[in-house]
Design an enzyme around this catalytic site. Structure first.
Site, short mmCIF file in Angstrom:
data_model
loop_
_atom_site.label_atom_id
_atom_site.label_comp_id
_atom_site.label_asym_id
_atom_site.label_seq_id
_atom_site.Cartn_x
_atom_site.Cartn_y
_atom_site.Cartn_z
N GLU A 97 0.78 3.95 1.76
CA GLU A 97 1.18 4.41 3.08
C GLU A 97 2.34 3.58 3.63
O GLU A 97 3.30 4.13 4.20
CB GLU A 97 0.01 4.33 4.06
N HIS A 138 0.85 -1.20 0.00
CA HIS A 138 0.00 0.00 0.00
C HIS A 138 0.88 1.24 0.00
O HIS A 138 2.01 1.24 0.50
CB HIS A 138 -0.89 0.03 1.24
N CYS A 173 -6.71 2.42 5.24
CA CYS A 173 -7.40 1.19 5.62
C CYS A 173 -6.94 0.75 7.02
O CYS A 173 -6.03 1.36 7.59
CB CYS A 173 -7.10 0.09 4.59
N CYS A 188 -3.07 0.11 7.20
CA CYS A 188 -2.28 1.33 7.11
C CYS A 188 -2.48 2.24 8.32
O CYS A 188 -1.53 2.87 8.78
CB CYS A 188 -2.61 2.06 5.81
#
Length: 152
Positions: free
Chosen positions: A56, A54, A84, A87
């Site tokens: 992040e 991801h 999410c 993260c």
């Protein structure tokens, strides 16, 4: 919000556009310390075949390498979409000072949409959360990506 926050969010959008070119979900993130972008990240799940790819997480890992520490207490993150659960947990664990995001994630957002991780009493660290920065541009990146996916 003022123009400095928009400036950093535009950089996060550029990272999201990099993901888009790679046929990844177009989410981008940057980490800022003392007014300087020290790390950038975009989604790489498909290309790396990694669940943790991801934006992040990628930005946090780069910032930790650059600073030589896992504690990012004097850093802020700008990310195009609300983080999410995974993260949000990484943001909490890395001790980021603040997160600025563009659009809400009504399906998986953990900084206000589904739940606010930082509303839990008794945590050992709290992150300041700001939303809606360049919301329309961030949302447009996502909606155009998924519209193209559905049309294929």
């Amino acid at each position: 919000m003022n123009n400095i926050h928009e400036k950093y969010m535009y950089e996060a959008i550029k990272e999201g556009e990099k993901a888009l070119i790679m046929n990844e979900v177009p989410i981008g993130a940057v980490i800022v310390k003392d007014g300087i972008i020290i790390a950038k990240g975009h989604n790489t799940r498909e290309i790396q075949e990694s669940v943790i790819g991801h934006a992040e997480i990628n930005a946090i890992q780069e910032a930790c390498r650059k600073l030589g520490t896992w504690r990012l207490t004097e850093c802020d993150m700008y990310v195009t979409i609300e983080p999410c659960p995974m993260c949000a947990g990484a943001i909490f664990q890395s001790r980021l000072r603040a997160v600025y995001f563009g659009s809400n994630d009504e399906k998986a957002g953990l900084l206000g949409s589904k739940f606010n991780l930082f509303s839990i009493e008794g945590l050992n660290h709290y992150v300041q959360v700001y939303s809606g920065i360049l919301d329309d541009q961030c949302k447009s990146l996502m909606t155009s990506f998924f519209k193209k996916k559905r049309n294929k």
